[in-house]
Motif scaffolding. Structure first.
Motif, short mmCIF file in Angstrom:
data_model
loop_
_atom_site.label_atom_id
_atom_site.label_comp_id
_atom_site.label_asym_id
_atom_site.label_seq_id
_atom_site.Cartn_x
_atom_site.Cartn_y
_atom_site.Cartn_z
N TRP A 221 0.83 -1.20 0.00
CA TRP A 221 0.00 0.00 0.00
C TRP A 221 0.87 1.25 0.00
CZ3 TRP A 221 -4.50 -0.56 -1.80
CH2 TRP A 221 -5.30 -1.65 -1.49
N GLN A 222 2.01 1.20 0.64
CA GLN A 222 2.88 2.37 0.70
C GLN A 222 3.49 2.71 -0.67
OE1 GLN A 222 5.85 1.02 3.53
NE2 GLN A 222 7.28 0.44 1.90
N ASP A 223 3.39 1.76 -1.62
CA ASP A 223 3.90 2.01 -2.97
C ASP A 223 2.87 2.73 -3.86
OD1 ASP A 223 6.30 0.72 -2.38
OD2 ASP A 223 5.47 -1.25 -2.91
N ILE A 224 1.68 3.00 -3.30
CA ILE A 224 0.63 3.68 -4.06
C ILE A 224 0.37 5.04 -3.43
CG2 ILE A 224 -1.76 3.58 -4.85
CD1 ILE A 224 -1.63 0.55 -4.64
N LEU B 60 -11.02 3.57 -8.48
CA LEU B 60 -11.20 2.15 -8.18
C LEU B 60 -10.41 1.73 -6.95
CD1 LEU B 60 -11.03 0.44 -11.71
CD2 LEU B 60 -13.03 0.67 -10.23
N ILE B 61 -9.21 2.29 -6.78
CA ILE B 61 -8.34 1.90 -5.67
C ILE B 61 -8.81 2.48 -4.35
CG2 ILE B 61 -5.98 2.07 -4.75
CD1 ILE B 61 -4.98 2.10 -7.64
N LEU B 62 -9.37 3.68 -4.40
CA LEU B 62 -9.71 4.44 -3.19
C LEU B 62 -10.50 3.65 -2.13
CD1 LEU B 62 -9.41 7.15 -1.82
CD2 LEU B 62 -11.50 7.92 -2.96
N PRO B 63 -11.55 2.89 -2.49
CA PRO B 63 -12.31 2.16 -1.44
C PRO B 63 -11.48 1.10 -0.73
CG PRO B 63 -13.58 2.32 -3.48
CD PRO B 63 -12.20 2.75 -3.80
N TYR B 64 -10.41 0.62 -1.35
CA TYR B 64 -9.60 -0.45 -0.75
C TYR B 64 -8.29 0.08 -0.19
CZ TYR B 64 -12.77 -3.05 -3.78
OH TYR B 64 -13.89 -3.53 -4.41
N TYR B 65 -8.03 1.37 -0.40
CA TYR B 65 -6.71 1.94 -0.11
C TYR B 65 -6.32 1.76 1.35
CZ TYR B 65 -2.84 5.26 -0.42
OH TYR B 65 -1.60 5.85 -0.39
N LYS B 66 -5.11 1.22 1.52
CA LYS B 66 -4.53 0.98 2.84
C LYS B 66 -5.48 0.18 3.72
CE LYS B 66 -1.19 4.71 2.86
NZ LYS B 66 -0.60 5.86 3.55
#
Length: 375
Positions: free
Chosen positions: A215-218, A268-274
């Motif tokens: 997650w830290q790579d995004i 798309l990534i935001l709901p799953y982010y970190k």
């Protein structure tokens, strides 16, 4: 003051010169070499060190006539282990032990030449060895021979497999229809695993890179994805299982890169982010690439798409970029290639629709010419 027999003298320019005799492997003759210094004591010290190095080298060369190939190969492998990535060492060691050792180990180093190598490996032409494997065998053999030439001053020999190439397999990409079916399935009931597939077809990530993605790579704020690591399954000594997952740096220095994210992908990534854990796909450890490959095959099956290798996502991404007008240099950097030639030769596959557009554009130019002539 110089002394008789030392081969040290003071030059007219004020420097001190020391001379010594050394064997030149390329010419096979003894040559005189010089060492220079500002003082007598300094040149004497340098000359003594040079003579010792020469004597050590000469002893090694005399021994080369009796050294067996496998001893040199073992030395080379030890060097690889200390200087290359562990995965590279494992690959080279496997190639040597599986395809080279039994054929070469009892040969005396000084007696090896290209004719002998041709005879030893001639049976490989009849074996079911792929072009890729043949290339790997040649690579390992030539590195060992180069190591021998450098360290034992043997004749420079190059092993080359002359078997006619069977040709590269056709590159797999998803057609527009297949992409539509796959994306519909991925967006229907989206989860983190489906999201990973969308990321790959949208950024060109390799299988090992998505499985090791943290997650830290995004960075959603800057809309960037950083490729800092990869994971692969390799043989590991001293383990109960035959292979283990090993996380390490990407394939090459160029593979360590940053990739811009589209606005759609950020949404798309935001709901799953970190979410839970350190890694995107498998919480606190990288996901096994084999597991994700199997998931991908299930997605294809449900979408009514035939078998495709996971790497086809990367080729599909590259093809879509070219068809949408992306420049080769930008695409090459996004894919993490060291040279644009790699991108052009391996990943650029214009679709029939793109080729037809080019042909129609050409026909339009000719039409303009004809119109000018008629007017």
């Amino acid at each position: 003051m110089s002394r008789r027999g030392e081969n040290i003298r003071k030059r007219k320019d004020g420097r001190w010169e020391g001379r010594y005799s050394a064997f030149e492997p390329h010419s096979q003759k003894n040559v005189v070499r010089s060492i220079y210094a500002k003082s007598y004591s300094e040149v004497k010290e340098k000359l003594s060190a040079a003579k010792m190095d020469t004597q050590s080298m000469s002893k090694r060369q005399k021994c080369a006539g009796n050294v067996l190939f496998y001893l040199v190969a073992d030395e080379w492998l030890a060097t690889v282990e200390n200087t290359k990535k562990h995965a590279t060492f494992i690959k080279y060691r496997f190639i040597y032990q599986k395809h080279i050792k039994k054929k070469m180990e009892n040969l005396v180093l000084a007696r090896i030449n290209e004719d002998i190598l041709s005879q030893i490996f001639q049976d490989d032409n009849n074996e079911a060895l792929s072009d890729s494997l043949q290339k790997s065998i040649s690579c390992v053999m030539n590195q060992i021979l180069s190591y021998a030439a450098l360290n034992y001053h043997t004749e420079k020999i190059k092993y080359s497999n002359q078997r006619p190439k069977t040709g590269n397999k056709p590159v797999e990409i998803l057609s527009q229809t297949e992409q539509t079916r796959l994306l519909h399935h991925l967006y229907d009931g989206m989860d983190v695993f489906k999201l990973g597939i969308v990321i790959c077809i949208s950024t060109g990530l390799r299988l090992g890179e998505i499985c090791a993605l943290k997650w830290q790579d995004i960075d959603l704020e800057r809309k960037l994805l950083y490729v800092n690591s990869t994971v692969q399954r390799i043989t590991m000594d001293g383990k109960k299982t035959r292979t283990v997952l090993l996380e390490g740096e990407p394939k090459s220095v160029y593979s360590k890169r940053e990739i811009p994210l589209s606005d759609e992908l950020v949404k798309l990534i935001l709901p799953y982010y970190k979410g839970e854990g350190k890694y995107m796909l498998h919480r606190n450890k990288p996901l096994d690439p084999r597991t994700y490959q199997n998931k991908f095959q299930k997605y294809l099956q449900i979408a009514d798409i035939g078998h495709k290798n996971f790497h086809s996502l990367r080729h599909t991404f590259a093809t879509n970029c070219i068809n949408s007008g992306a420049d080769i240099k930008s695409l090459s950097e996004i894919l993490g290639h060291s040279d644009v030639k790699i991108t052009l030769n391996r990943y650029v596959h214009p679709s029939i629709e793109t080729k037809r557009q080019h042909m129609n554009s050409l026909a339009a130019i000719y039409g303009q010419y004809l119109g000018q002539k008629r007017s």
